[in-house]
Design a protein around this motif. Structure first.
Motif, PDB file in Angstrom:
ATOM      1  N   UNK A   1       9.907  10.647   2.756  1.00  0.00           N
ATOM      2  CA  UNK A   1       8.462  10.281   3.060  1.00  0.00           C
ATOM      3  C   UNK A   1       8.505   8.614   2.563  1.00  0.00           C
ATOM      4  N   UNK A   2       8.911   8.481   1.410  1.00  0.00           N
ATOM      5  CA  UNK A   2       9.127   7.042   0.437  1.00  0.00           C
ATOM      6  C   UNK A   2      10.186   6.321   1.364  1.00  0.00           C
ATOM      7  N   UNK A   3      11.102   6.847   1.617  1.00  0.00           N
ATOM      8  CA  UNK A   3      12.161   5.979   2.332  1.00  0.00           C
ATOM      9  C   UNK A   3      11.823   5.742   3.874  1.00  0.00           C
ATOM     10  N   UNK A   4      11.137   6.497   4.684  1.00  0.00           N
ATOM     11  CA  UNK A   4      10.476   6.241   5.779  1.00  0.00           C
ATOM     12  C   UNK A   4       9.582   5.204   5.747  1.00  0.00           C
ATOM     13  N   UNK A   5       8.682   5.346   4.597  1.00  0.00           N
ATOM     14  CA  UNK A   5       7.517   4.497   4.638  1.00  0.00           C
ATOM     15  C   UNK A   5       8.204   3.013   4.218  1.00  0.00           C
ATOM     16  N   UNK A   6       9.150   2.812   3.974  1.00  0.00           N
ATOM     17  CA  UNK A   6       9.788   1.547   3.767  1.00  0.00           C
ATOM     18  C   UNK A   6       9.915   0.680   5.243  1.00  0.00           C
ATOM     19  N   UNK A   7      10.084   1.425   6.319  1.00  0.00           N
ATOM     20  CA  UNK A   7      10.332   0.906   7.579  1.00  0.00           C
ATOM     21  C   UNK A   7       9.146   0.610   8.438  1.00  0.00           C
ATOM     22  N   UNK A   8       7.966   1.093   7.850  1.00  0.00           N
ATOM     23  CA  UNK A   8       6.417   0.725   8.427  1.00  0.00           C
ATOM     24  C   UNK A   8       6.165  -0.542   8.145  1.00  0.00           C
ATOM     25  N   UNK A   9       5.632  -1.383   9.001  1.00  0.00           N
ATOM     26  CA  UNK A   9       5.269  -2.544   8.813  1.00  0.00           C
ATOM     27  C   UNK A   9       3.742  -2.782   9.299  1.00  0.00           C
ATOM     28  N   UNK A  10       2.862  -1.847   9.439  1.00  0.00           N
ATOM     29  CA  UNK A  10       1.653  -2.041   9.714  1.00  0.00           C
ATOM     30  C   UNK A  10       0.580  -2.732   8.731  1.00  0.00           C
ATOM     31  N   UNK A  11      -0.274  -3.402   9.223  1.00  0.00           N
ATOM     32  CA  UNK A  11      -1.263  -4.313   8.249  1.00  0.00           C
ATOM     33  C   UNK A  11      -2.362  -3.287   7.859  1.00  0.00           C
ATOM     34  N   UNK A  12      -2.993  -3.537   6.842  1.00  0.00           N
ATOM     35  CA  UNK A  12      -4.164  -2.805   6.524  1.00  0.00           C
ATOM     36  C   UNK A  12      -5.224  -2.775   7.483  1.00  0.00           C
ATOM     37  N   UNK A  13      -5.356  -3.864   8.185  1.00  0.00           N
ATOM     38  CA  UNK A  13      -6.383  -3.833   9.311  1.00  0.00           C
ATOM     39  C   UNK A  13      -5.810  -2.867  10.401  1.00  0.00           C
ATOM     40  N   UNK A  14      -4.679  -2.646  10.954  1.00  0.00           N
ATOM     41  CA  UNK A  14      -4.169  -1.981  11.793  1.00  0.00           C
ATOM     42  C   UNK A  14      -4.225  -0.373  11.311  1.00  0.00           C
ATOM     43  N   UNK A  15      -3.908  -0.273   9.996  1.00  0.00           N
ATOM     44  CA  UNK A  15      -4.160   1.080   9.563  1.00  0.00           C
ATOM     45  C   UNK A  15      -5.563   1.492   9.498  1.00  0.00           C
ATOM     46  N   UNK A  16      -6.598   0.695   9.357  1.00  0.00           N
ATOM     47  CA  UNK A  16      -7.936   0.944   9.117  1.00  0.00           C
ATOM     48  C   UNK A  16      -8.481   1.379  10.798  1.00  0.00           C
ATOM     49  N   UNK A  17      -7.891   0.773  11.786  1.00  0.00           N
ATOM     50  CA  UNK A  17      -8.433   0.943  13.072  1.00  0.00           C
ATOM     51  C   UNK A  17      -7.698   2.244  13.721  1.00  0.00           C
ATOM     52  N   UNK A  18      -6.604   2.554  13.181  1.00  0.00           N
ATOM     53  CA  UNK A  18      -5.961   3.592  13.745  1.00  0.00           C
ATOM     54  C   UNK A  18      -6.694   4.977  13.547  1.00  0.00           C
ATOM     55  N   UNK A  19      -6.295   5.997  14.334  1.00  0.00           N
ATOM     56  CA  UNK A  19      -7.174   7.129  14.299  1.00  0.00           C
ATOM     57  C   UNK A  19      -7.463   7.931  13.042  1.00  0.00           C
ATOM     58  N   UNK A  20      -6.132   7.772  12.321  1.00  0.00           N
ATOM     59  CA  UNK A  20      -6.287   8.273  10.993  1.00  0.00           C
ATOM     60  C   UNK A  20      -7.008   7.748  10.078  1.00  0.00           C
ATOM     61  N   UNK A  21      -7.096   6.276  10.091  1.00  0.00           N
ATOM     62  CA  UNK A  21      -7.889   5.318   9.297  1.00  0.00           C
ATOM     63  C   UNK A  21      -9.305   5.578   9.590  1.00  0.00           C
ATOM     64  N   UNK A  22      -9.646   5.529  10.823  1.00  0.00           N
ATOM     65  CA  UNK A  22     -11.189   6.121  11.310  1.00  0.00           C
ATOM     66  C   UNK A  22     -11.491   7.299  10.757  1.00  0.00           C
ATOM     67  N   UNK A  23     -10.662   8.415  10.660  1.00  0.00           N
ATOM     68  CA  UNK A  23     -11.075   9.545  10.358  1.00  0.00           C
ATOM     69  C   UNK A  23     -11.369   9.608   8.906  1.00  0.00           C
ATOM     70  N   UNK A  24     -10.218   8.748   8.138  1.00  0.00           N
ATOM     71  CA  UNK A  24     -10.410   8.989   6.583  1.00  0.00           C
ATOM     72  C   UNK A  24     -11.782   8.074   6.154  1.00  0.00           C
ATOM     73  N   UNK A  25     -12.047   6.763   6.794  1.00  0.00           N
ATOM     74  CA  UNK A  25     -13.480   6.348   6.846  1.00  0.00           C
ATOM     75  C   UNK A  25     -14.547   7.318   6.997  1.00  0.00           C
ATOM     76  N   UNK A  26     -14.359   7.928   8.105  1.00  0.00           N
ATOM     77  CA  UNK A  26     -15.629   8.733   8.342  1.00  0.00           C
ATOM     78  C   UNK A  26     -15.756  10.009   7.204  1.00  0.00           C
ATOM     79  N   UNK A  27     -14.525  10.469   6.563  1.00  0.00           N
ATOM     80  CA  UNK A  27     -14.813  11.214   5.559  1.00  0.00           C
ATOM     81  C   UNK A  27     -15.159  10.899   4.265  1.00  0.00           C
ATOM     82  N   UNK A  28     -14.854   9.661   3.736  1.00  0.00           N
ATOM     83  CA  UNK A  28     -15.055   8.997   2.556  1.00  0.00           C
ATOM     84  C   UNK A  28     -16.445   8.215   2.649  1.00  0.00           C
TER      85      UNK A  28
END
Length: 185
Positions: free
Chosen positions: A149-176
């Motif tokens: 997981x850590x090595x695969x994460x090195x290949x991900x270049x999403x920004x924080x704004x893109x993560x926040x607008x993703x489905x998982x980001x919206x779900x996490x925001x709704x939960x928290x």
């Protein structure tokens, strides 16, 4: 005004119009406006902001803590120290490093988290070598999955704004997100 006479006002208006069009089409400007709007939206939705901007209750008595004997000296001391601390902070290397780190986390949060996870995993793997050498399937599987997981994460270049607008980001925001305060009507 005659647009064909080439007056400085007409030229400035033409330049202003072109600059406005370029800025309106700029991805950097659009991204910064989007980020600013998102920060403002999150700030206005926060409980702290609503609490701070709430209309005061007329039944509440406000006490100026500067005039009290117990807290007043501390408040006066803080009033004297804060400008010096603020000046030192503005000129510090720590502030610049914090700003660079914040920008890095906003630009590539998954990579930053992956690097931190790799550092923790390296230390943890060294500490767990006896368990790994004994052949514990659970330990080996857990470490293998975490390393992958850590090595695969090195290949991900999403920004924080893109993560926040993703489905998982919206779900996490709704939960928290805190629930809406009850209406006092």
């Amino acid at each position: 005004m005659d647009t064909q006479n080439g007056s400085p006002t007409v030229s400035l208006e033409a330049v202003d119009e072109k600059v406005s069009r370029v800025l309106a089409a700029s991805r950097v400007v659009q991204t910064s406006q989007s980020l600013t709007a998102q920060v403002a939206k999150v700030t206005r939705a926060s409980s702290l902001y609503r609490w701070l901007t709430k209309e005061p209750d007329p039944k509440v008595v406000v006490i100026d803590l500067r005039e009290t004997h117990t807290v007043g000296p501390f408040v006066r001391l803080l009033d004297r120290l804060v400008p010096h601390v603020e000046r030192a902070w503005n000129e510090s290397s720590l502030k610049r490093a914090t700003a660079r780190t914040g920008a890095l986390v906003r630009d590539v949060p998954v990579k930053v988290a992956s690097v931190l996870l790799l550092v923790v995993l390296s230390v943890q793997t060294l500490q767990s070598l006896p368990a790994i050498q004994s052949g514990s399937v659970t330990t080996v599987g857990t470490f293998t999955l975490a390393w992958l997981l850590a090595l695969v994460g090195l290949r991900v270049d999403w920004t924080l704004a893109e993560l926040a607008e993703s489905r998982a980001g919206r779900l996490l925001r709704a939960l928290l997100e805190p629930p809406e305060p009850p209406n006092e009507d």
